[in-house]
Scaffold this motif. Structure first.
Motif, PDB file in Angstrom:
ATOM      1  N   SER A 187       0.880  -1.325  -0.068  1.00 46.52           N
ATOM      2  CA  SER A 187       0.023  -0.210   0.045  1.00 46.52           C
ATOM      3  C   SER A 187       0.878   1.405   0.224  1.00 46.52           C
ATOM      4  CB  SER A 187      -0.868  -0.062   1.185  1.00 46.52           C
ATOM      5  OG  SER A 187      -1.389   1.339   1.428  1.00 46.52           O
ATOM      6  N   PRO A 188       0.656   2.226  -0.723  1.00 47.60           N
ATOM      7  CA  PRO A 188       1.270   3.549  -0.999  1.00 47.60           C
ATOM      8  C   PRO A 188       1.248   4.158   0.499  1.00 47.60           C
ATOM      9  CG  PRO A 188      -0.525   3.773  -2.130  1.00 47.60           C
ATOM     10  CD  PRO A 188      -0.347   2.253  -1.976  1.00 47.60           C
ATOM     11  N   ASN A 189       0.256   4.090   1.226  1.00 49.86           N
ATOM     12  CA  ASN A 189       0.044   4.645   2.347  1.00 49.86           C
ATOM     13  C   ASN A 189       0.935   4.063   3.680  1.00 49.86           C
ATOM     14  OD1 ASN A 189      -2.297   6.096   1.551  1.00 49.86           O
ATOM     15  ND2 ASN A 189      -3.562   4.355   1.965  1.00 49.86           N
ATOM     16  N   ASN A 190       1.369   3.027   3.313  1.00 52.97           N
ATOM     17  CA  ASN A 190       2.457   2.346   4.327  1.00 52.97           C
ATOM     18  C   ASN A 190       3.831   2.103   3.876  1.00 52.97           C
ATOM     19  OD1 ASN A 190       0.060   1.792   5.856  1.00 52.97           O
ATOM     20  ND2 ASN A 190      -0.592  -0.426   4.882  1.00 52.97           N
ATOM     21  N   TRP A 191       3.927   2.397   2.581  1.00 51.89           N
ATOM     22  CA  TRP A 191       5.257   2.254   1.878  1.00 51.89           C
ATOM     23  C   TRP A 191       6.232   3.156   2.460  1.00 51.89           C
ATOM     24  CZ3 TRP A 191       8.558   5.496  -1.059  1.00 51.89           C
ATOM     25  CH2 TRP A 191       9.375   4.944  -1.538  1.00 51.89           C
ATOM     26  N   THR A 192       7.590   2.922   2.716  1.00 52.81           N
ATOM     27  CA  THR A 192       8.734   3.905   3.034  1.00 52.81           C
ATOM     28  C   THR A 192       9.865   3.433   2.397  1.00 52.81           C
ATOM     29  OG1 THR A 192       9.115   2.741   5.092  1.00 52.81           O
ATOM     30  CG2 THR A 192       7.466   4.491   5.386  1.00 52.81           C
ATOM     31  N   LEU A 193      10.921   4.179   2.133  1.00 56.32           N
ATOM     32  CA  LEU A 193      12.216   4.111   1.295  1.00 56.32           C
ATOM     33  C   LEU A 193      13.037   4.584   2.572  1.00 56.32           C
ATOM     34  CD1 LEU A 193      13.915   3.032  -0.988  1.00 56.32           C
ATOM     35  CD2 LEU A 193      14.164   5.454  -1.516  1.00 56.32           C
ATOM     36  N   LYS A 194      13.897   3.480   3.028  1.00 57.95           N
ATOM     37  CA  LYS A 194      14.983   3.900   3.812  1.00 57.95           C
ATOM     38  C   LYS A 194      16.380   3.897   3.293  1.00 57.95           C
ATOM     39  CE  LYS A 194      16.727   2.368   8.487  1.00 57.95           C
ATOM     40  NZ  LYS A 194      16.777   1.539   9.677  1.00 57.95           N
ATOM     41  N   ILE A 195      17.297   4.797   3.380  1.00 57.86           N
ATOM     42  CA  ILE A 195      18.345   4.755   3.079  1.00 57.86           C
ATOM     43  C   ILE A 195      19.480   4.795   4.000  1.00 57.86           C
ATOM     44  CG2 ILE A 195      20.315   6.063   1.533  1.00 57.86           C
ATOM     45  CD1 ILE A 195      17.946   7.457   0.220  1.00 57.86           C
TER      46      ILE A 195
END
Length: 552
Positions: free
Chosen positions: A279-287
């Motif tokens: 879900s785009p509501n729950n998606w995150t990208l970590k660097i």
């Protein structure tokens, strides 16, 4: 008068058939209930899917390449078909074993449970909860087996198969044994005794349980779909738009691969039997990793950043010479180089190890992201759009990596959730652990689309056409020969930057007979593709594409 059983073997065969049916119904109940339980946890925890996903990870690379080459985009359907066929065979065996002794059948179910649980627990991001569908399915399946086995014993008793069950024969069955003129007992089988009707009713009940549970599970699994969430996404306009496609880029020759590949036609190669639903509501990208500061972005934050459009051709490392595991699209996303600069790349870093939500890891050279050339601006993207739409789920929604010039297994992470800055010496990705090269620039290649292999054409002027690619380098020339004769220069379509393939065509004055056409391409650095044949492993296939045609 009751029909007479002609031989004792006839009763044995009937009982074996009933035992086989018992095994199939038991397996159907177990799998149906397991799917219903999985619908409350996760689609991948269903036993068949879990075993399939594990099988993909354990399959030797040559077998994977064979499946991709021979089954194409249907390789996963072929795998599932094989698993189901094995399950059917196993179910037949344990059903027949169960009518000899129930413990044998239950032991077979225990084996099924062990395999399903082991597969579920070894899935990426799995927890103990993921074994529950297998446990519940096997437990209900065991009950079904006991009930069905007892029904077989009553309906089809036979001393030829096993120690007789302790239960006494029913009155209806006793009546089927009548004395003959010599005073001995002769077996007689009723066409539809109450005992057999009871077995049929029991079997029908088991089939109903399997169908209802499986159907309900399949329907409930739909709740994991994020198709509706994707449909609500509105992509902002690009801050840096792709240049208009030059006139003459599309040759419009019947049978020639279109310059842009539609989303529906774009090739798909991955290791997922069930598409990740993120879900785009729950998606995150970590660097993280070798960075000055760890960063994390949400999907909404990503869409608020300046977005870039770029036309980029992707190629899968599994693409054979002349193959179709490639495609060209207009991508929309955030330049990856800018994201890495925000995090601050430390000295000595040479690899971005990207991780997908399904656990897949892919290694990309930092230099390919930070220094990748393109006529259309920064071309290495964290993409959110494809051909004017949000990414299809099958192609990485809500976000994926796109790095031109590299085969997908080192550049094109779908459903990406983490970028770890590290070194090739410190970390290995999924495919490099399996013998593929850590760095894999796409080889210069070309393909003949027209005429088709083994086709028949009329003598005279024939159009020969196809595509050639060398993403991040660009195609400078294409040549064709007939029957190993002199190379003839083909006419190239207009170029849309360095990162995309180019169409080409050549007019051939065909004479009657059987002829072989060959093609080769030269990139903008003057490197002509090699004729030496190489398999996709470890860093891409090579060789000249050829096609045989009959001219009449």
């Amino acid at each position: 008068m009751w029909p007479v059983i002609k031989t004792p073997g006839q009763a044995t065969v009937r009982r074996l058939v009933a035992g086989a049916l018992t095994g199939l119904l038991t397996a159907a109940v177990a799998l149906g209930v397991a799917e219903l339980a999985a619908s409350l946890i996760s689609a991948s925890s269903a036993p068949v899917i879990a075993v399939g996903e594990t099988a993909i990870n354990l399959t030797p690379i040559p077998v994977k390449e064979f499946a991709i080459t021979h089954f194409g985009s249907h390789d996963k359907e072929a795998l599932l078909t094989g698993i189901v066929a094995l399950l059917v065979g196993f179910a037949l065996v344990i059903g027949i074993a169960a009518i000899r002794r129930t413990a044998y059948g239950l032991a077979g179910l225990a084996v099924f449970a062990a395999v399903g649980m082991a597969a579920a627990i070894h899935l990426p991001n799995a927890t103990v909860i993921d074994v529950i569908p297998t446990l519940v399915g096997v437990a209900v399946g065991a009950v079904a087996m006991v009930v069905l086995t007892r029904a077989v014993w009553v309906a089809y008793p036979s001393a030829a198969l096993s120690p007789a069950p302790s239960a006494a024969l029913s009155p209806a069955r006793s009546a089927a044994l009548s004395p003959n003129s010599a005073g001995t007992q002769r077996p007689r089988l009723a066409a539809a005794t109450p005992d057999r009707r009871r077995f049929l009713i029991t079997g029908a009940g088991a089939a109903a349980v399997a169908a209802i549970a499986g159907g309900a599970g399949d329907k409930l699994l739909g709740r994991f779909s994020i198709a509706s969430s994707r449909a609500q996404v509105r992509l902002p306009a690009a801050a840096i738009r792709a240049a208009a496609v030059p006139a003459g880029t599309e040759l419009r020759i019947p049978g020639l691969t279109p310059f842009f590949t539609s989303n529906a036609s774009f090739y798909r190669v991955d290791t997922d039997l069930v598409l990740p639903q993120v879900s785009p509501n729950n998606w995150t990208l970590k660097i993280d990793g070798m960075v000055d500061r760890e960063l994390e972005f949400s999907f909404d934050e990503l869409l608020k950043m300046p977005l870039t459009e770029a036309d980029i051709t992707l190629v899968c490392v599994s693409n054979q010479v002349g193959g179709t595991y490639n495609g060209n699209a207009r991508w929309l996303g955030v330049p990856l180089a800018g994201l890495l600069r925000k995090a601050g790349v430390k000295a000595g870093t040479n690899q971005v190890l990207s991780t997908s939500t399904d656990g897949m890891t892919i290694s990309t050279p930092v230099a390919a992201i930070m220094d990748g050339p393109s006529l259309n601006g920064p071309s290495a993207l964290l993409a959110v759009g494809m051909n004017g739409q949000p990414l299809p789920i099958a192609h990485g929604f809500p976000a994926r990596m796109i790095v031109p010039g590299l085969y997908g297994y080192v550049s094109a992470t779908k459903w990406v959730t983490k970028l770890t800055l590290t070194t090739f010496a410190a970390r290995k990705a999924y495919w490099t652990q399996r013998g593929y090269s850590a760095q894999a620039p796409i080889k210069t290649e070309s393909r003949i689309d027209v005429p088709r292999p083994l086709s028949q054409v009329k003598a005279g002027r024939i159009t020969v056409a196809g595509v050639a690619w060398a993403p991040a380098t660009g195609i400078a020339a294409v040549e064709v020969n007939v029957d190993n004769g002199p190379w003839q220069h083909a006419t190239l379509a207009a170029a849309d930057g360095l990162d995309t393939w180019r169409q080409w065509m050549w007019a051939w004055d065909a004479t009657p007979g059987l002829h072989t056409l060959q093609v080769r391409a030269t990139d903008s650095k003057g490197v002509t593709q090699t004729s030496a044949r190489a398999n996709p492993v470890p860093n891409g296939a090579s060789g000249w594409d050829s096609t045989v045609v009959t001219v009449t």
